[in-house]
Design an enzyme around this catalytic site. Structure first.
Site, PDB file in Angstrom:
ATOM      1  N   SER A  92     135.859  31.873  79.438  1.00 38.83           N
ATOM      2  CA  SER A  92     135.837  30.333  79.807  1.00 38.83           C
ATOM      3  C   SER A  92     134.770  29.957  81.030  1.00 38.83           C
ATOM      4  CB  SER A  92     137.291  29.843  80.035  1.00 38.83           C
ATOM      5  OG  SER A  92     137.452  28.600  79.911  1.00 38.83           O
ATOM      6  N   MET A  93     135.363  29.610  82.069  1.00 38.46           N
ATOM      7  CA  MET A  93     134.691  29.198  83.243  1.00 38.46           C
ATOM      8  C   MET A  93     133.972  30.499  83.820  1.00 38.46           C
ATOM      9  SD  MET A  93     134.388  29.158  87.045  1.00 38.46           S
ATOM     10  CE  MET A  93     136.098  29.239  87.444  1.00 38.46           C
TER      11      MET A  93
END
Length: 356
Positions: A93-94
């Site tokens: 994700s991030m």
């Protein structure tokens, strides 16, 4: 797990030091402990998790101002204990954006990494579409601008937080600022320089049911490498990697043999020696759950959850597991007030007796 430096925690402390290094970058709000499942899937590597500032053992440090600042600091710190670049960078994700920028910094300093793996993330500047809980189009605004209640509910719906979290305002007050900061960090990382791409193989992975990052979004990473590009999805949503990932290791590191029991075998944990003879069911349950949350930690009655590397999100998950196992609600505030293992177990025992 054991710290190598403030930013790097060894996920596989028994791994031979000569094995190629794989750095694992956590998702928004995550810590080094939150990506230990990835370490279990990296057979043939010495898996090291990144600990971002402002959480876990780095709770007192200020957050990074940008992805670029964070990546440059990580490369500087990594150089203090290794002269060679990592063989593999993996971000979820991030964390995928931080992994990309870190790979670029390594490359620009003349030590390119071997492979970049991005997971459950779109390339820089991607805005999540669809109607999933982490889709910006659903909320009409970036995730870091959501109110606390809406942000918390979205994280629970996406599987990033246990549902019990919504009943724990003290823990939410600790967790949400970290998550909000990380969402803002990813949202502002635009990667605007044309031609600034990695030269290593790039793998974009995800979950088949991840509405925020469908397969077509994963394919957008192809333009960010001059090397080979591969995409692959597995059953599951945004946190698909918590399930079995068939052929994952063979995909990203061909020729590597899986460890005994398979690449996705569950880690074996044991209670601390000082507690092995304990007959109390509650104390044993606490030891078992803490052993899962803090793999590699030397547990005894004096162990304090947060000082040993625990995070607010891990605390929520642990108390939820204890509640299910013991048949009584274990509020996270009990852990906040009694963080030492023996004191916490005593309080949970009293809660259980009172409920009978």
């Amino acid at each position: 797990m054991r710290p190598l430096s403030p930013s790097f925690w060894e996920l596989t402390p028994d791994a031979a030091p000569e094995l190629p290094v794989a750095l694992v970058f956590p998702f928004a709000g995550g810590s080094a402990h939150s990506v230990r499942e990835w370490g279990e899937r990296l057979a043939g590597h010495r898996a090291i998790a990144v600990q971002y500032p402002g959480r876990g053992t780095r709770l007192g440090e200020p957050f990074a101002a940008s992805v670029e600042e964070l990546a440059a600091a990580l490369v500087d710190e990594y150089a203090t204990f290794s002269a060679e670049a990592p063989s593999l960078l993996l971000g979820h994700s991030m964390g995928s954006l931080v992994a990309l920028e870190t790979a670029l910094v390594f490359q620009e300093r003349g030590t390119p990494v071997g492979t970049l793996v991005v997971s459950a993330a779109g390339p820089p500047g991607t805005r999540a579409r669809g109607d999933g809980p982490l889709s910006e189009s659903r909320h009409g605004k970036p995730l870091h601008l959501l109110g606390d209640d809406e942000l918390a509910a979205s994280l629970v719906a996406a599987g990033g937080l246990p549902a019990e979290t919504l009943d724990e305002p003290e823990l939410l007050a600790m967790a949400l600022p970290v998550v909000r900061h990380d969402f803002r960090l990813g949202w502002t990382y635009r990667h605007p320089v044309p031609g600034r791409v990695v030269s290593c193989p790039l793998f974009a992975l995800g979950g088949i049911d991840d509405q925020a990052v469908p397969a077509e979004v994963l394919r957008g990473w192809a333009s960010l490498t001059t090397g080979t590009f591969t995409t692959r999805t597995w059953p599951g949503g945004h946190f698909y990697y918590r399930r079995e990932l068939v052929d994952f290791n063979a995909l990203v590191h061909p020729g590597t043999a899986a460890p005994a029991g398979g690449a996705d075998a569950a880690p074996q944990t044991a209670p601390a020696a000082a507690l092995q003879d304990a007959e109390d069911e509650v104390l044993q349950a606490v030891v078992d759950v803490w052993g899962e949350l803090l793999p590699g930690a030397a547990l005894d009655g004096q162990t304090r959850f947060f000082e040993a590397g625990g995070t607010s999100i891990a605390a929520m998950r642990g108390c939820a597991k204890l509640s299910s196992r013991l048949g009584v609600r274990v509020p996270v505030k009990v852990l906040l007030n009694h963080g030492r293992l023996d004191e916490f177990a005593t309080q949970v025992s009293e809660l259980r007796r009172a409920a009978r």
